[in-house]
Structure formats: structure tokens, C-alpha cells
Design a protein around this motif. Structure first.
Motif, PDB file in Angstrom:
ATOM      1  N   ILE A 188       0.854  -1.181   0.000  1.00 60.04           N
ATOM      2  CA  ILE A 188       0.000   0.000   0.000  1.00 60.04           C
ATOM      3  C   ILE A 188       0.893   1.234   0.000  1.00 60.04           C
ATOM      4  O   ILE A 188       1.788   1.369   0.840  1.00 60.04           O
ATOM      5  CB  ILE A 188      -0.936   0.009   1.225  1.00 60.04           C
ATOM      6  N   ARG A 189       0.645   2.127  -0.936  1.00 60.78           N
ATOM      7  CA  ARG A 189       1.422   3.352  -1.035  1.00 60.78           C
ATOM      8  C   ARG A 189       0.851   4.421  -0.110  1.00 60.78           C
ATOM      9  O   ARG A 189      -0.273   4.311   0.382  1.00 60.78           O
ATOM     10  CB  ARG A 189       1.414   3.858  -2.475  1.00 60.78           C
ATOM     11  N   ILE A 190       1.632   5.464   0.106  1.00 59.89           N
ATOM     12  CA  ILE A 190       1.152   6.598   0.899  1.00 59.89           C
ATOM     13  C   ILE A 190      -0.049   7.236   0.209  1.00 59.89           C
ATOM     14  O   ILE A 190      -1.008   7.669   0.862  1.00 59.89           O
ATOM     15  CB  ILE A 190       2.285   7.626   1.092  1.00 59.89           C
ATOM     16  N   GLN A 191      -0.026   7.270  -1.133  1.00 59.51           N
ATOM     17  CA  GLN A 191      -1.158   7.828  -1.876  1.00 59.51           C
ATOM     18  C   GLN A 191      -2.435   7.036  -1.625  1.00 59.51           C
ATOM     19  O   GLN A 191      -3.531   7.606  -1.577  1.00 59.51           O
ATOM     20  CB  GLN A 191      -0.851   7.851  -3.377  1.00 59.51           C
ATOM     21  N   ASP A 192      -2.308   5.699  -1.467  1.00 56.45           N
ATOM     22  CA  ASP A 192      -3.490   4.876  -1.200  1.00 56.45           C
ATOM     23  C   ASP A 192      -4.087   5.197   0.166  1.00 56.45           C
ATOM     24  O   ASP A 192      -5.315   5.278   0.315  1.00 56.45           O
ATOM     25  CB  ASP A 192      -3.117   3.395  -1.276  1.00 56.45           C
ATOM     26  N   VAL A 193      -3.226   5.376   1.171  1.00 55.93           N
ATOM     27  CA  VAL A 193      -3.714   5.729   2.514  1.00 55.93           C
ATOM     28  C   VAL A 193      -4.420   7.079   2.478  1.00 55.93           C
ATOM     29  O   VAL A 193      -5.514   7.248   3.046  1.00 55.93           O
ATOM     30  CB  VAL A 193      -2.542   5.751   3.519  1.00 55.93           C
ATOM     31  N   ALA A 194      -3.805   8.059   1.790  1.00 57.41           N
ATOM     32  CA  ALA A 194      -4.440   9.378   1.673  1.00 57.41           C
ATOM     33  C   ALA A 194      -5.765   9.276   0.926  1.00 57.41           C
ATOM     34  O   ALA A 194      -6.752   9.933   1.297  1.00 57.41           O
ATOM     35  CB  ALA A 194      -3.494  10.345   0.960  1.00 57.41           C
ATOM     36  N   ASP A 195      -5.806   8.448  -0.108  1.00 57.14           N
ATOM     37  CA  ASP A 195      -7.031   8.249  -0.883  1.00 57.14           C
ATOM     38  C   ASP A 195      -8.156   7.721   0.001  1.00 57.14           C
ATOM     39  O   ASP A 195      -9.293   8.210  -0.030  1.00 57.14           O
ATOM     40  CB  ASP A 195      -6.731   7.269  -2.018  1.00 57.14           C
TER      41      ASP A 195
ATOM     42  N   LEU B  55     -15.007  12.529   3.444  1.00 56.33           N
ATOM     43  CA  LEU B  55     -16.098  13.081   2.635  1.00 56.33           C
ATOM     44  C   LEU B  55     -17.396  12.309   2.853  1.00 56.33           C
ATOM     45  O   LEU B  55     -18.473  12.908   2.996  1.00 56.33           O
ATOM     46  CB  LEU B  55     -15.707  13.057   1.155  1.00 56.33           C
ATOM     47  N   LEU B  56     -17.309  10.987   2.890  1.00 55.64           N
ATOM     48  CA  LEU B  56     -18.524  10.186   3.093  1.00 55.64           C
ATOM     49  C   LEU B  56     -19.097  10.395   4.489  1.00 55.64           C
ATOM     50  O   LEU B  56     -20.324  10.399   4.667  1.00 55.64           O
ATOM     51  CB  LEU B  56     -18.216   8.706   2.854  1.00 55.64           C
TER      52      LEU B  56
ATOM     53  N   PHE C  82     -12.339   9.995  17.718  1.00 53.04           N
ATOM     54  CA  PHE C  82     -13.020   8.851  18.326  1.00 53.04           C
ATOM     55  C   PHE C  82     -14.464   9.133  18.721  1.00 53.04           C
ATOM     56  O   PHE C  82     -15.152   8.228  19.189  1.00 53.04           O
ATOM     57  CB  PHE C  82     -12.231   8.376  19.552  1.00 53.04           C
ATOM     58  N   SER C  83     -14.935  10.360  18.550  1.00 51.65           N
ATOM     59  CA  SER C  83     -16.350  10.608  18.802  1.00 51.65           C
ATOM     60  C   SER C  83     -17.184  10.017  17.669  1.00 51.65           C
ATOM     61  O   SER C  83     -16.759  10.005  16.505  1.00 51.65           O
ATOM     62  CB  SER C  83     -16.604  12.114  18.906  1.00 51.65           C
ATOM     63  N   ASN C  84     -18.364   9.518  18.021  1.00 51.19           N
ATOM     64  CA  ASN C  84     -19.256   8.895  17.032  1.00 51.19           C
ATOM     65  C   ASN C  84     -18.504   7.820  16.244  1.00 51.19           C
ATOM     66  O   ASN C  84     -18.514   7.788  15.006  1.00 51.19           O
ATOM     67  CB  ASN C  84     -19.809   9.966  16.088  1.00 51.19           C
ATOM     68  N   LEU C  85     -17.845   6.926  16.976  1.00 50.83           N
ATOM     69  CA  LEU C  85     -16.876   6.001  16.380  1.00 50.83           C
ATOM     70  C   LEU C  85     -17.524   4.946  15.492  1.00 50.83           C
ATOM     71  O   LEU C  85     -16.952   4.563  14.466  1.00 50.83           O
ATOM     72  CB  LEU C  85     -16.073   5.321  17.499  1.00 50.83           C
ATOM     73  N   LEU C  86     -18.709   4.459  15.853  1.00 47.49           N
ATOM     74  CA  LEU C  86     -19.312   3.352  15.102  1.00 47.49           C
ATOM     75  C   LEU C  86     -19.581   3.706  13.638  1.00 47.49           C
ATOM     76  O   LEU C  86     -19.151   2.971  12.737  1.00 47.49           O
ATOM     77  CB  LEU C  86     -20.600   2.900  15.801  1.00 47.49           C
ATOM     78  N   PRO C  87     -20.272   4.824  13.326  1.00 45.62           N
ATOM     79  CA  PRO C  87     -20.459   5.144  11.899  1.00 45.62           C
ATOM     80  C   PRO C  87     -19.155   5.445  11.182  1.00 45.62           C
ATOM     81  O   PRO C  87     -19.005   5.121   9.999  1.00 45.62           O
ATOM     82  CB  PRO C  87     -21.379   6.372  11.928  1.00 45.62           C
ATOM     83  N   LYS C  88     -18.178   6.038  11.881  1.00 42.03           N
ATOM     84  CA  LYS C  88     -16.889   6.307  11.240  1.00 42.03           C
ATOM     85  C   LYS C  88     -16.192   5.005  10.862  1.00 42.03           C
ATOM     86  O   LYS C  88     -15.634   4.878   9.766  1.00 42.03           O
ATOM     87  CB  LYS C  88     -16.002   7.130  12.170  1.00 42.03           C
ATOM     88  N   ALA C  89     -16.225   4.024  11.785  1.00 43.59           N
ATOM     89  CA  ALA C  89     -15.588   2.740  11.488  1.00 43.59           C
ATOM     90  C   ALA C  89     -16.300   2.026  10.346  1.00 43.59           C
ATOM     91  O   ALA C  89     -15.660   1.410   9.480  1.00 43.59           O
ATOM     92  CB  ALA C  89     -15.578   1.871  12.746  1.00 43.59           C
ATOM     93  N   ALA C  90     -17.635   2.105  10.327  1.00 42.16           N
ATOM     94  CA  ALA C  90     -18.389   1.459   9.245  1.00 42.16           C
ATOM     95  C   ALA C  90     -18.070   2.093   7.897  1.00 42.16           C
ATOM     96  O   ALA C  90     -17.872   1.389   6.891  1.00 42.16           O
ATOM     97  CB  ALA C  90     -19.887   1.554   9.539  1.00 42.16           C
ATOM     98  N   ILE C  91     -17.992   3.423   7.853  1.00 46.80           N
ATOM     99  CA  ILE C  91     -17.674   4.113   6.595  1.00 46.80           C
ATOM    100  C   ILE C  91     -16.251   3.786   6.159  1.00 46.80           C
ATOM    101  O   ILE C  91     -15.987   3.567   4.967  1.00 46.80           O
ATOM    102  CB  ILE C  91     -17.876   5.627   6.767  1.00 46.80           C
ATOM    103  N   LEU C  92     -15.316   3.734   7.119  1.00 47.66           N
ATOM    104  CA  LEU C  92     -13.935   3.372   6.781  1.00 47.66           C
ATOM    105  C   LEU C  92     -13.870   1.971   6.187  1.00 47.66           C
ATOM    106  O   LEU C  92     -13.159   1.731   5.198  1.00 47.66           O
ATOM    107  CB  LEU C  92     -13.056   3.467   8.026  1.00 47.66           C
TER     108      LEU C  92
ATOM    109  N   ILE D 155     -16.272   0.400   4.577  1.00 50.03           N
ATOM    110  CA  ILE D 155     -16.869   0.447   3.234  1.00 50.03           C
ATOM    111  C   ILE D 155     -15.874   1.014   2.230  1.00 50.03           C
ATOM    112  O   ILE D 155     -15.717   0.491   1.117  1.00 50.03           O
ATOM    113  CB  ILE D 155     -18.163   1.290   3.269  1.00 50.03           C
ATOM    114  N   VAL D 156     -15.169   2.086   2.618  1.00 50.88           N
ATOM    115  CA  VAL D 156     -14.201   2.703   1.706  1.00 50.88           C
ATOM    116  C   VAL D 156     -13.066   1.735   1.394  1.00 50.88           C
ATOM    117  O   VAL D 156     -12.634   1.609   0.237  1.00 50.88           O
ATOM    118  CB  VAL D 156     -13.657   4.013   2.319  1.00 50.88           C
ATOM    119  N   ILE D 157     -12.573   1.024   2.408  1.00 50.88           N
ATOM    120  CA  ILE D 157     -11.490   0.059   2.176  1.00 50.88           C
ATOM    121  C   ILE D 157     -11.963  -1.057   1.246  1.00 50.88           C
ATOM    122  O   ILE D 157     -11.221  -1.512   0.359  1.00 50.88           O
ATOM    123  CB  ILE D 157     -10.997  -0.512   3.520  1.00 50.88           C
ATOM    124  N   THR D 158     -13.216  -1.498   1.418  1.00 48.26           N
ATOM    125  CA  THR D 158     -13.759  -2.547   0.544  1.00 48.26           C
ATOM    126  C   THR D 158     -13.815  -2.074  -0.899  1.00 48.26           C
ATOM    127  O   THR D 158     -13.401  -2.792  -1.827  1.00 48.26           O
ATOM    128  CB  THR D 158     -15.159  -2.952   1.027  1.00 48.26           C
ATOM    129  N   PHE D 159     -14.316  -0.863  -1.106  1.00 45.16           N
ATOM    130  CA  PHE D 159     -14.384  -0.332  -2.467  1.00 45.16           C
ATOM    131  C   PHE D 159     -12.985  -0.122  -3.037  1.00 45.16           C
ATOM    132  O   PHE D 159     -12.752  -0.349  -4.226  1.00 45.16           O
ATOM    133  CB  PHE D 159     -15.167   0.987  -2.481  1.00 45.16           C
TER     134      PHE D 159
END
Length: 474
Positions: free
Chosen positions: A8-15, A22-23, A264-274, A276-280
């Protein structure tokens, strides 16, 4: 099979982090609106589409792809107000052009006393306080007032039987700007049944914007405050003043919220969105490892002014490309070429080794191999030479022109090229001229013909041809 990238490149992590941010912002803005339900449905359809592509269900994936285009257009049409509001929130320049006046705490006191006075009389009211976001697209059919905030005016606006009773009043820049406005209703199914249209309208506007909406219940005689899609009851005028002062007045001192609290506030939706983004990201980059061989031309630049490139071989090379993303166009549709810098070349035969940096590869591709790995070039010293111009005649001069000859002006030109070819050139000829058609006293223009392939004539102008007497110069 899904090929996950081996590194994984640094660009991938930033992406991944940018898309997650944004999501999450979209989720925060739309989470209690009907647009959120549509976005969730669209996300499910997108997952099904990727699954059908992965499983090789070509007909289903094709139908979903065609439907996706139609759905995007429908979403833009149906949710244009929400989209405009989201783009407005993304705007980084709006704070430079907007000037807002502060609503004073004394005005909050007058508003609070008026609202609780109307609650005691069971007079319904909706009062909207505009903050940083524009409400022009969401508050419709209002009557412009632009007057000061006083208890008498507020009670007159919401008194039963008055023309401005139905709808909401807008407070902007410390003044009552508009009255009798229609607000968008909330589509949240969790709103209790006993809440009427006023409360649904207050929640609907607070879900879509950062506005603060105060509501007076006509049936229960209660005062409520809607902020961020949530409704809270207010027990006293003092409590309402404190809420309004905290929410609307400019922040005078920064509250010390640490970075970890933000993350870490509102962690559950943030983790779910993260997730989803990693899957895509994994699905999009699943084409990594696919190697394609492409034949590309060899181009050269930077040849020293004192040299001329005589030969180069080969003129094309084969390269093996590896793609990191399914979004990258096919190599056959790209203008890829080997662009070699010859600024350090010397006279004679040279072998130039090809490097990966010589190829203009698009983002998302790497090169695995080059065949052949080098090209051979031959350069010679560049020379110049002054040679006479000879007019190429066809036939003989006409009658009465026996004492004349055909002359060209200029009589000589300078040619430039490789030394071995320049040594073989004694003259330069013009385009063919029909001698029998030449007329005394008339001037003709003809172009010069290149003497050899790599020799150039240092003038682009045509030569002048005419008849002159004997051997005298014209």
C-alpha cells in the motif's frame, strides 16, 4: 479472483482517508433525512453491481450499470435542494464574502419572553434563527419584513387570524427578515405521533441546515428547540436564552477539543464508513497484477546543436505494464512513448540504455520490463555549405531568345546537414521550368528541391527566375 495489492502506497492511505472524511460528512448532513435512505439504497445497489461483476453475471451487471445512470439523474432532480446545500457547505470561500451581524443577548431575552408568553396563551409559533448557512432555497413563499425584534411584533405575527400566522418567521442578522415561510417537513419515521406539523417542519429544516428553530406548541403550550435534527424541550425563558446564546452568538473563546476527541467521537459510523471505503478500494484496485505488453514508438529530443541524428534502431520497443486500478484506461488507448534525452550524446555510434523514466506512464501503472533494453543511434557533425542554385529547365528557349540565359536570384544558398552528405552536394536545383514558355521581362517564382533526405536549405523563400542577356548579371 480478487487480487489485493501486495503493498500500500502513501497515496493509497491518503485516498482512503479523504474518501472516508467526505462520506462521513455526507452521512452527518443527511443521516436523518429522506436523502439518507436513498443513499443507503444506492449503496446496496452498488455493492450488488460489484458482486455481479466479480461473479461474472454479465447480464445482471450490465442492467445494473444502465440503471445506475438513470438513478443518478433521478437523484439529482429529486434531491437538488439537498445537493445545493451540501455544495454550499463544501464552499471554502463563502466565509470571505458573507458578513453577519451578531444577535445580541438582550434580543434573545425578548424572544424568549415572547415565546413563553405565546406558549401560556396556547399560540403556536415557529421562529428560525439563521446561522452560517443560507436558507434561501428552503424557506419558501415568505413575506419580507426586515424589522426589529420586539415582543409586540412577534406576537402580532403569530396571533390567530392574522395574515402571517401560518408559517415560520426568520431572524437574520439581528432582525426579523421574513415571515409566513413554508419549511420542508422531516421524513424521519421516529418522530412521535403527537408532534404536529410545526415540529416536523422545525426538524426538517434543522436536518438540512445548521439553523436553530424554536417551536411553540399550540396544543401543549410547550417551547422546544430543534438543532441538528434533534428536538429538545425548554423549561424556562432563562434556559432558552442560554441555549440561543450558546448556539447563535459567535464563539469568543475556543473550546479545548483535542484531536483524539474529534477522531473517536461517534466512532461506530466512522468505522463502518472506513470499512466500506477500504472494501471499495480493494475492489477498484483488484486489477493489480494484470500485465499487458504494449508496443510504443521511440522519440528523441535534446540533440546538441552541433550534431545531427543520422540513424536510430529500433524505432519501436515493447514494454510490459502492470495496472494498479480498474479505473485506469487500457494501455492500447493511451499515448505512451519512449522520450529519450540525447543532450549528452557525442559524435559517432552510441548505445542508449532505456530507463523507466523515459516513458510517460499514467497514474496507476508501473513498468515491469522493456524489450529491447537499449537502442543504437548514429550521429554526425553538423556542417553548412554555400552552393550555387541551378534552374532545372525542360526543353529549349523560344525563338528570338538565343542571346539570353536563365538566371536564378539568389544565385547561391546555404545548406546544412550531416558532414558526409554535405560533402556530396555541389548544387541545389529548382522545380522544373518549361523553357519554351519563358517570356522576356517576366519574373517567375520556383521552390528549391531538397538535395538529400537529411540536408536542409536554410531559406524557406522561393527563388526568382528570369531571362537575362548573355552572361551579364541582371
Amino acid at each position: 479472483m480478487l487480487h489485493v495489492p501486495s503493498f500500500i502506497r502513501i497515496q493509497d492511505v491518503a485516498d482512503i482517508l479523504i474518501m472516508t472524511f467526505l462520506l462521513y460528512q455526507l452521512y452527518s448532513w443527511f443521516r436523518k433525512t429522506r436523502a439518507m435512505q436513498v443513499l443507503l439504497g444506492l449503496g446496496v445497489v452498488t455493492l450488488i453491481y460489484f458482486a455481479t461483476r466479480f461473479l461474472g453475471l454479465y447480464m445482471t451487471s450490465w442492467i445494473l450499470q444502465e440503471l445506475g445512470t438513470v438513478l443518478i439523474v433521478l437523484i439529482i432532480v429529486v434531491f437538488q435542494a439537498e445537493i445545493r446545500q451540501a455544495l454550499y457547505r463544501f464552499s471554502l470561500l463563502r466565509h470571505l464574502f458573507e458578513t453577519q451581524k451578531e444577535t445580541q443577548q438582550s434580543q434573545f431575552q425578548e424572544v424568549a419572553e415572547s415565546l413563553f408568553g405565546m406558549a401560556a396563551k396556547r399560540t403556536g409559533a415557529i421562529l428560525v434563527f439563521q446561522r452560517s448557512e443560507s436558507l434561501a432555497d428552503l424557506m419558501l413563499n415568505g413575506v419580507r419584513l426586515d424589522c426589529e425584534i420586539t415582543p409586540q411584533i412577534l406576537e402580532a405575527i403569530f396571533a390567530d387570524g392574522t395574515p402571517l400566522h401560518d408559517g415560520a418567521a426568520l431572524i437574520r442578522d439581528g432582525r426579523i427578515a421574513v415571515a409566513s415561510c413554508h419549511l420542508p417537513l422531516s421524513a424521519n419515521p421516529d418522530i412521535p405521533q403527537f408532534m404536529g406539523t410545526r415540529h416536523r417542519a422545525a426538524l426538517g429544516l434543522s436536518e438540512r441546515t445548521d439553523a436553530v428553530v424554536a417551536v411553540v406548541s399550540e396544543e401543549r403550550g410547550e417551547v422546544s428547540l430543534a438543532v441538528g435534527g434533534e428536538l429538545r424541550n425548554v423549561a424556562s425563558p432563562e434556559e432558552l436564552v442560554a441555549f440561543l446564546d450558546k448556539l447563535i452568538s459567535p464563539v469568543r473563546e475556543k473550546t479545548g477539543i483535542s484531536l483524539s476527541q474529534h477522531v473517536f467521537s461517534n466512532l461506530l459510523p466512522k468505522a463502518a464508513i472506513l470499512l466500506i471505503v477500504i472494501t471499495f478500494w480493494a475492489l477498484i484496485t483488484s486489477r493489480q497484477g494484470l500485465i499487458t505488453t504494449v508496443t510504443v514508438p521511440v522519440r528523441m529530443h535534446g540533440i546538441p546543436d552541433s550534431l545531427v541524428l543520422v540513424r536510430s534502431a529500433p524505432e519501436e520497443v515493447d514494454i510490459q505494464l502492470k495496472s494498479f486500478s480498474s479505473l485506469t484506461p487500457l494501455p492500447s488507448k493511451l499515448d505512451i512513448a519512449a522520450d529519450i534525452d540525447l543532450s549528452g550524446t557525442r559524435e559517432g555510434q552510441t548505445s542508449v540504455r532505456l530507463k523507466h523514466s523515459d516513458f510517460n506512464l499514467p497514474s496507476g501503472m508501473t513498468m515491469n520490463g522493456i524489450n529491447p533494453t537499449s537502442i543504437k543511434i548514429v550521429t554526425e557533425r553538423k556542417e553548412q555549405k554555400t552552393v550555387p542554385v541551378r534552374v532545372a529547365l525542360r526543353g529549349r528557349l523560344g525563338r528570338g531568345l538565343a542571346g539570353y540565359r536563365v538566371a536564378a536570384e539568389p544565385a547561391t544558398v546555404v545548406v546544412e546537414g550531416p558532414a558526409t552528405q554535405i560533402a556530396r552536394i555541389d548544387e541545389v536545383t529548382t522545380e522544373e521550368v518549361d523553357a519554351g514558355r519563358l517570356i522576356k521581362g517576366k519574373e517567375y517564382r520556383k521552390n528549391l528541391l531538397p538535395p538529400l533526405k537529411m540536408v536542409s536549405i536554410l531559406t524557406d523563400e522561393a527563388v526568382s527566375i528570369r531571362l537575362v542577356v548573355g552572361r551579364k548579371e541582371p
